[in-house]
Design an enzyme around this catalytic site. Sequence first.
Site, short mmCIF file in Angstrom:
data_model
loop_
_atom_site.label_atom_id
_atom_site.label_comp_id
_atom_site.label_asym_id
_atom_site.label_seq_id
_atom_site.Cartn_x
_atom_site.Cartn_y
_atom_site.Cartn_z
CG HIS A 97 92.25 26.76 5.79
ND1 HIS A 97 92.10 26.37 4.59
CD2 HIS A 97 93.48 27.15 6.04
CE1 HIS A 97 93.16 26.56 3.72
NE2 HIS A 97 94.10 26.79 4.70
CB THR A 98 89.72 31.63 9.05
OG1 THR A 98 88.56 31.70 8.13
CG2 THR A 98 90.35 33.24 9.30
#
Length: 136
Positions: A97-98
């Site tokens: 995830h960013t």
Amino acid sequence: MGGCVFCGIVAGDVPAFRVADAPDGIAFLDTRPVFRGHVLVVPRTHLVTLADLPAGALAGYFGLVQRLAVAVESGLGAGGTFVAMNNRVSQSVPHLHTHVVPRTKGDGLRGFFWPRTRYADDAEAESYAARITAAL
């Protein structure tokens, strides 16, 4: 993947405040934001680290991250964004995830995730650069 909260969000089994739903991934509000409007962008498939993301998926995934960074800035009237990704260490959910965090001048965020340091000298910096280059 059984038990992965982000896979549950992708599948629609876990509620989330979605802000984007695209073939390359989805984006939703972080439930414990650094600042309001902090978004997480995740690929649809269960991958743990950036190294697991297939080369063919890079453009689509990071294109989505880029669009979210622009949308967070313009949609919230932010001065900019902070975009970050953890791989294993400090990764509270083991699903790639960013983070896209809205920023404003004077928001008080300093050093965010890490303390800053210096190399002892140019030779030390060169040795680190050489080790990374060799690993490529």
